[in-house]
Design a protein around this motif. Structure first.
Motif, PDB file in Angstrom:
ATOM      1  N   LEU A   1     -36.582  55.670  27.516  1.00  9.85           N
ATOM      2  CA  LEU A   1     -37.785  55.024  28.048  1.00  9.85           C
ATOM      3  C   LEU A   1     -38.970  55.177  27.102  1.00  9.85           C
ATOM      4  O   LEU A   1     -39.750  54.234  26.902  1.00  9.85           O
ATOM      5  CB  LEU A   1     -38.109  55.585  29.432  1.00  9.85           C
ATOM      6  N   GLU A   2     -39.098  56.351  26.504  1.00  7.27           N
ATOM      7  CA  GLU A   2     -40.191  56.569  25.558  1.00  7.27           C
ATOM      8  C   GLU A   2     -40.047  55.635  24.356  1.00  7.27           C
ATOM      9  O   GLU A   2     -41.011  54.982  23.933  1.00  7.27           O
ATOM     10  CB  GLU A   2     -40.194  58.030  25.081  1.00  7.27           C
ATOM     11  N   ALA A   3     -38.849  55.558  23.811  1.00  7.32           N
ATOM     12  CA  ALA A   3     -38.618  54.685  22.652  1.00  7.32           C
ATOM     13  C   ALA A   3     -38.804  53.218  23.028  1.00  7.32           C
ATOM     14  O   ALA A   3     -39.339  52.427  22.245  1.00  7.32           O
ATOM     15  CB  ALA A   3     -37.219  54.922  22.088  1.00  7.32           C
ATOM     16  N   ALA A   4     -38.380  52.837  24.211  1.00  7.70           N
ATOM     17  CA  ALA A   4     -38.465  51.436  24.648  1.00  7.70           C
ATOM     18  C   ALA A   4     -39.904  50.997  24.879  1.00  7.70           C
ATOM     19  O   ALA A   4     -40.208  49.800  24.783  1.00  7.70           O
ATOM     20  CB  ALA A   4     -37.643  51.237  25.909  1.00  7.70           C
ATOM     21  N   ARG A   5     -40.778  51.915  25.175  1.00 11.80           N
ATOM     22  CA  ARG A   5     -42.178  51.569  25.453  1.00 11.80           C
ATOM     23  C   ARG A   5     -43.017  51.418  24.187  1.00 11.80           C
ATOM     24  O   ARG A   5     -44.157  50.959  24.257  1.00 11.80           O
ATOM     25  CB  ARG A   5     -42.790  52.634  26.371  1.00 11.80           C
TER      26      ARG A   5
ATOM     27  N   GLY B   1     -38.085  48.572  34.808  1.00  8.09           N
ATOM     28  CA  GLY B   1     -38.948  47.400  34.701  1.00  8.09           C
ATOM     29  C   GLY B   1     -39.417  47.106  33.289  1.00  8.09           C
ATOM     30  O   GLY B   1     -40.426  46.429  33.098  1.00  8.09           O
ATOM     31  N   ILE B   2     -38.698  47.603  32.306  1.00 10.55           N
ATOM     32  CA  ILE B   2     -39.058  47.378  30.899  1.00 10.55           C
ATOM     33  C   ILE B   2     -38.170  46.275  30.340  1.00 10.55           C
ATOM     34  O   ILE B   2     -36.957  46.300  30.496  1.00 10.55           O
ATOM     35  CB  ILE B   2     -38.868  48.666  30.072  1.00 10.55           C
ATOM     36  N   SER B   3     -38.800  45.297  29.690  1.00 12.04           N
ATOM     37  CA  SER B   3     -38.032  44.253  29.008  1.00 12.04           C
ATOM     38  C   SER B   3     -38.454  44.246  27.547  1.00 12.04           C
ATOM     39  O   SER B   3     -39.553  44.671  27.201  1.00 12.04           O
ATOM     40  CB  SER B   3     -38.259  42.891  29.648  1.00 12.04           C
ATOM     41  N   PHE B   4     -37.580  43.767  26.700  1.00 12.96           N
ATOM     42  CA  PHE B   4     -37.849  43.755  25.263  1.00 12.96           C
ATOM     43  C   PHE B   4     -38.366  42.395  24.851  1.00 12.96           C
ATOM     44  O   PHE B   4     -37.969  41.368  25.385  1.00 12.96           O
ATOM     45  CB  PHE B   4     -36.578  44.115  24.488  1.00 12.96           C
TER      46      PHE B   4
END
Length: 152
Positions: free
Chosen positions: A13-17, A45-48
């Motif tokens: 999650l940290e890397a994805a944000r 709820g994270i999208s790239f």
């Protein structure tokens, strides 16, 4: 699939944000599979950002269209060469083989050009042109047979 620890999930999650993060980049960085990265990020709820991928796909589409246009142009050169050989044929068989080559090359050219047509009228025009070409080749082949019979 092995269960991931809370530390691994937090790292994903940290890397994805981070700005500009990609799913595959997060997977490489954290050692977590792409599928798990997708599942973890979707649940959070994270999208790239896919804009770079979309731009790359669009560039590839443009490159392929340019390649088709170039190929269509060279096919017309091949049609002209095949017509010259057809009309210079010594016998009916060679003439008919040339006519078949002309028809195949012209048909391929029309199909290539038609790939990038946005309207259906181009298809109708291509069918009409191919029909006329086939009729003309049939007439020419008939004349070639008559002329060849006189020489034999």
């Amino acid at each position: 699939m092995a269960s991931l620890s809370e530390e691994q999930r937090a790292a994903v999650l940290e890397a994805a944000r981070r700005p500009g993060a990609s799913r595959n980049g997060v997977a490489r960085e954290t050692g977590v599979s792409e599928g798990s990265v997708t599942a973890i990020c979707t649940a959070a709820g994270i999208s790239f950002d896919r804009s770079l991928t979309a731009a790359a796909v669009q560039a590839r589409v443009i490159d392929l269209k340019a390649a088709r246009v170039g190929l269509a142009a060279t096919l017309m050169d091949d049609v002209q060469l095949a017509r010259q050989r057809m009309h210079g044929a010594d016998d009916n068989r060679a003439f008919l083989d040339g006519a078949k080559a002309v028809a195949a090359l012209a048909g391929t050219h029309v199909r290539l050009v038609g790939v990038d047509k946005d309207d259906a009228s181009g298809v109708d025009a291509a069918k009409s042109m191919l029909g006329k070409l086939a009729d003309a080749l049939g007439v020419a082949a008939g004349e070639g047979e008559e002329g060849g019979g006189d020489d034999a």
